[in-house]
Design an enzyme around this catalytic site. Structure first.
Site, PDB file in Angstrom:
ATOM      1  N   LYS A 150       0.794  -1.237   0.000  1.00 25.01           N
ATOM      2  CA  LYS A 150       0.000   0.000   0.000  1.00 25.01           C
ATOM      3  C   LYS A 150       0.818   1.275   0.000  1.00 25.01           C
ATOM      4  CE  LYS A 150      -3.960  -2.166   2.198  1.00 25.01           C
ATOM      5  NZ  LYS A 150      -4.495  -2.466   3.501  1.00 25.01           N
ATOM      6  N   LYS A 233      -9.373 -12.037  -1.927  1.00 26.08           N
ATOM      7  CA  LYS A 233     -10.178 -12.002  -0.701  1.00 26.08           C
ATOM      8  C   LYS A 233     -11.318 -10.992  -0.803  1.00 26.08           C
ATOM      9  CE  LYS A 233      -8.499 -11.722   3.411  1.00 26.08           C
ATOM     10  NZ  LYS A 233      -7.736 -11.572   4.641  1.00 26.08           N
ATOM     11  N   LYS A 236     -13.083  -4.570   1.629  1.00 33.42           N
ATOM     12  CA  LYS A 236     -13.856  -3.322   1.673  1.00 33.42           C
ATOM     13  C   LYS A 236     -13.579  -2.475   0.443  1.00 33.42           C
ATOM     14  CE  LYS A 236     -14.292  -3.100   6.649  1.00 33.42           C
ATOM     15  NZ  LYS A 236     -13.708  -2.701   7.912  1.00 33.42           N
TER      16      LYS A 236
END
Ligand code: TRP
Length: 368
Positions: A150, A233, A236
């Protein structure tokens, strides 16, 4: 608790004996949990970044609820400081903290049994994180996924420091309460390894103080996948909203999302996550919510094609989530009550955090 009691006892002893300096060995023995079996302490954290989805629920929250029936102290933290590593608006943060509080209560986290609190209200988290940062080499953090995946170096000039030191704050969360067990998804295992390494090295230098921590995760249920792209996965931030089921989704939305879930050309229902990720994901959802094994789920679906199985799974999800959704909307209306519940948890967490952090300061020689 033990620490502050024994700490007071030591000062009393010292006054009696008129010894101005506490011997180092005595101090180490005092804070040691080595000889007496450490109390079972459970700690986990969840970021306030929106309504949890089915992956969060089956991977973590469901375990949190179950653990309330087992012995030990329990801390469940809304880790707002961690969520600042990906900046959001003020309104989003305020709303999300209350949303997640209401969600956890709706899932039947009991705020009397577990200490449910907001991380940033207990400043010892960041204090201990600083101490940890002074003892962990820079390179140890370089390959951890939170940073590698990230950092976006081109956008923010090499990546922000908070995202780099994220695992240090997580280590502090866990060790601040001397947690022995951490229920979390298995993606968190790398952070637990760091926590245990740090604890060992601190104990070697300063005397045995921190326990080793065990992750509690169930690999069958912890990896719920995106319904539209079952190779990744459920997340969100997934591209398609149809890829995830939020725990407050309405029945129709749940039915629609499961109907549109990607499967494959074989119509039988089998459990084979590597070769048939789509249908296996539905089996996992079914198992996680019904507390059955994949074999039992496939036996139930013996005479069904995947279309009929989707209807069954949708009904299982709806049966499970609709009472949670009802409770959520009721709880979410009363913001003052939610704030009161957090305040109560913050006070309980702060008490233990202060005791343990003061003991760390003492071991480090910065508590006079
Ligand atoms: N990193 C965890 C996540 O992204 C959240 C978290 C923060 C956590 N501190 C923790 C989880 C301590 C377990 C224990 O989900």
């Amino acid at each position: 608790m033990t620490n502050i009691c024994t700490f007071r006892t030591l000062s009393q002893v010292c006054v009696k004996r008129k010894c101005p300096k506490v011997h180092l060995k005595e101090l180490r023995k005092l804070y040691s949990t080595h000889n007496n079996k450490p109390n079972r302490v459970i700690f986990s954290g969840i970021q306030p970044t929106g309504i949890p989805h089915l992956g969060n629920y089956l991977g973590a929250i469901k375990h949190w609820v179950k653990l309330q029936n087992k012995p030990g102290d329990i801390y469940y933290s809304i880790v707002d400081l961690h969520s600042l590593t990906i900046p959001k608006s003020r309104t989003f943060m305020r709303t999300s903290i209350l949303d997640i509080t209401a969600c956890l209560l709706a899932c039947e986290i009991n705020p009397e049994r577990a200490v449910l609190y907001q991380q940033s209200c207990v400043p010892e988290h960041t204090l201990l994180s600083w101490v940890i940062g002074c003892l962990v080499p820079v390179n140890r953090l370089k390959h951890l996924p939170q940073w590698k995946e990230k950092q976006m170096p081109s956008v923010d000039g090499g990546g922000h420091i908070g995202r780099y030191t994220y695992p240090l704050l997580q280590t502090a969360d866990i060790l601040l309460y001397k947690a022995t067990h951490v229920p979390a998804g298995d993606d968190q295992a790398v952070h637990l390894i760091l926590t245990n390494e740090f604890a060992k090295s601190f104990n070697r230098t300063h005397g045995h103080f921190f326990p080793q921590t065990q992750i509690i995760s169930d690999p069958t249920f912890a990896r719920i996948r995106d319904l539209r792209n079952p190779t990744v996965k459920m997340s969100k931030s997934s591209q398609s909203e149809n890829g995830r089921i939020e725990i407050t989704d309405y029945d129709d939305a749940i039915r629609g999302k499961i109907k549109r879930a990607i499967t494959d050309c074989t119509s039988a229902v089998t459990y084979d996550p590597d070769n048939r990720p789509g249908v296996s994901n539905l089996v996992q959802i079914h198992c996680g919510l019904s507390d059955i094994t994949p074999t039992e789920a496939c036996n139930t679906a013996q005479n069904m094609d995947t279309g009929a199985y989707k209807t069954l799974v949708a009904n299982v999800v709806i049966d499970h989530l609709s009472p949670i959704r009802e409770r959520y909307f009721e709880l979410r209306q009363d913001e003052n009550r939610l704030k009161e519940i957090l305040k109560y948890g913050n006070q309980r967490a702060a008490k233990v955090a202060k005791e343990n952090f003061n003991a760390v300061r003492d071991l480090l020689g910065i508590q006079l």
